[in-house]
Write an enzyme that holds these catalytic residues in place. Structure first.
Site, PDB file in Angstrom:
ATOM      1  N   LEU A  40      -0.251  -2.352   7.891  1.00 49.15           N
ATOM      2  CA  LEU A  40       1.160  -2.309   7.489  1.00 49.15           C
ATOM      3  C   LEU A  40       1.482  -3.346   6.424  1.00 49.15           C
ATOM      4  CD1 LEU A  40       2.770  -1.845  11.037  1.00 49.15           C
ATOM      5  CD2 LEU A  40       2.054  -0.087   9.395  1.00 49.15           C
ATOM      6  N   HIS A  41       2.355  -2.961   5.502  1.00 53.37           N
ATOM      7  CA  HIS A  41       2.788  -3.855   4.423  1.00 53.37           C
ATOM      8  C   HIS A  41       4.307  -3.713   4.267  1.00 53.37           C
ATOM      9  CE1 HIS A  41       2.882  -0.105   2.203  1.00 53.37           C
ATOM     10  NE2 HIS A  41       1.581   0.050   2.358  1.00 53.37           N
ATOM     11  N   HIS A  44       5.882  -0.280   4.535  1.00 55.72           N
ATOM     12  CA  HIS A  44       6.103   0.206   5.905  1.00 55.72           C
ATOM     13  C   HIS A  44       7.312  -0.489   6.533  1.00 55.72           C
ATOM     14  CE1 HIS A  44       1.616   0.986   5.584  1.00 55.72           C
ATOM     15  NE2 HIS A  44       2.068   2.157   5.954  1.00 55.72           N
ATOM     16  N   GLN A  70      -7.337  14.072   8.658  1.00 55.27           N
ATOM     17  CA  GLN A  70      -6.841  14.156   7.279  1.00 55.27           C
ATOM     18  C   GLN A  70      -7.798  13.526   6.267  1.00 55.27           C
ATOM     19  OE1 GLN A  70      -3.248  11.763   8.458  1.00 55.27           O
ATOM     20  NE2 GLN A  70      -3.410  10.961   6.388  1.00 55.27           N
ATOM     21  N   ARG A 197      -4.218   0.928   0.565  1.00 54.86           N
ATOM     22  CA  ARG A 197      -5.491   0.968  -0.175  1.00 54.86           C
ATOM     23  C   ARG A 197      -5.534  -0.054  -1.307  1.00 54.86           C
ATOM     24  NH1 ARG A 197      -5.142   6.768   1.298  1.00 54.86           N
ATOM     25  NH2 ARG A 197      -6.997   7.213   2.533  1.00 54.86           N
TER      26      ARG A 197
HETATM   27  O1  PAF Z   1       1.274   8.471   5.414  1.00 58.17           O
HETATM   28  C1  PAF Z   1       0.494   8.187   6.364  1.00 58.17           C
HETATM   29  O2  PAF Z   1       0.272   7.013   6.691  1.00 58.17           O
HETATM   30  C2  PAF Z   1      -0.181   9.310   7.142  1.00 58.17           C
HETATM   31  O3  PAF Z   1      -0.512  10.376   6.303  1.00 58.17           O
HETATM   32  C3  PAF Z   1       0.657   9.799   8.338  1.00 58.17           C
HETATM   33  C4  PAF Z   1       1.968  10.419   7.909  1.00 58.17           C
HETATM   34  C5  PAF Z   1       0.926   8.631   9.290  1.00 58.17           C
HETATM   35  C6  PAF Z   1      -0.130  10.874   9.113  1.00 58.17           C
HETATM   36  O4  PAF Z   1      -1.345  10.382   9.565  1.00 58.17           O
END
Ligand code: PAF
Length: 301
Positions: A40-41, A44, A70, A197
């Protein structure tokens, strides 16, 4: 869950989550959710602050789950940063009530899941073209999180613009009964969009990465001369960045459908870019308004 306290309670199972939320949901409180993959940054944190404004005193849930569905083969699933202790501190500072950080088999009791969410044609353009299956993975986990948390409102960043559009579409098309809010992208003072990232970028790569936001700013300024001018100017910025490997730069309507050949002046559009800097894939986007002003004569020649 302690109603008035700001210390988040950490839960890892579906049963604990249901138990922690049940009474407050039954009491009619508005439940907010910020889904994340952790690391988290400040971006977020701004989603959490926005969700808190949406829920008032209602329970605010942050999920932290690095969703394997994903990530494609060869992507950064294994090296994706996992920083739970630091993440809990961010949640604490933002007054989050509940952090849901499940293990993979809690979310996917059978692997691979037999039923997934098909994003449709919008999942095949832009990032979907370069990352086959990515948006099916995102929508599947978000649908699961909506089912587990049953939020009234969920907040996502505009930084992942295609993701936001698709999640909105899923919530509407599948009648999921959750309000999806898109929060503005948070940037470093030099323009770099905050991303988990970014921590992969070394000292030489970071200035190169700035070309993405610079190109988008240029596109937004040049948009008064039309779509072609905006794209040309942005492309020139990206070409000038040494070692930047452009995936796409596109101008589309805000719902991601293509622009007409000759859009009306005043048309709202979105410029989106994706590029690789070293091994790090970065994305960014901005809203812009297309004009049709004639370009002023070049006074330098
Ligand atoms: O944006 C993200 O961090 C991810 O794609 C999410 C929405 C938490 C789904 O894993």
């Amino acid at each position: 869950m302690s109603g008035g306290s700001t210390t988040p309670r950490l839960v890892t199972t579906r049963a604990e989550l249901a138990d922690a939320l049940g009474a407050r949901r039954r009491a009619g409180e508005r439940v907010g959710l910020v889904p994340t993959m952790g690391a988290l940054h400040d971006g977020h944190a701004s989603l959490m602050a926005r969700a808190r404004r949406e829920t008032g005193d209602g329970p605010l849930v942050v999920s932290i789950f690095v969703n394997p569905l994903q990530f494609g083969a060869g992507e950064d699933l294994d090296r994706y940063p996992r920083t739970l202790d630091a993440d809990l501190e961010v949640c604490d500072e933002e007054g989050v009530d509940l952090v849901f950080a499940p293990a993979v088999d809690e979310v996917y009791p059978t692997w691979p899941p037999a039923v997934t969410v098909d994003p449709g044609p919008l999942g095949e353009v832009l990032d979907g073209r370069s990352r086959p299956g990515h948006f099916a993975g995102v929508l599947t986990v978000v649908a699961k999180l909506f089912g587990l948390v049953r939020p009234d409102v969920a907040v996502f960043g505009q930084k992942d613009y295609q993701q936001l559009v698709l999640i909105r579409r899923m919530a509407a098309d599948l009648c999921l009964g959750v309000e999806v809010v898109g929060a503005e992208t948070v940037r470093e003072p030099d323009g770099l969009a905050l991303s988990s990232r970014n921590r992969y970028l070394d000292a030489e790569q970071r200035p190169v990465a700035l070309a993405l936001s610079r190109a988008l700013r240029t596109a937004a300024t040049e948009a008064s001369y039309g779509a072609a001018a905006a794209l040309d100017a942005a492309r020139a910025e990206l070409r000038a960045a040494p070692g930047l490997d452009l995936d796409y730069l596109e101008l589309v309507l805000p719902d991601l459908s293509p622009l007409s050949a000759d859009p009306e002046p005043g048309t709202e559009a979105r410029a989106l870019v994706a590029a690789r800097v070293g091994t790090t894939r970065l994305i960014d986007n901005v809203p812009l308004i297309l004009g049709s002003s004639p370009r002023p004569p070049d006074r330098t020649s």
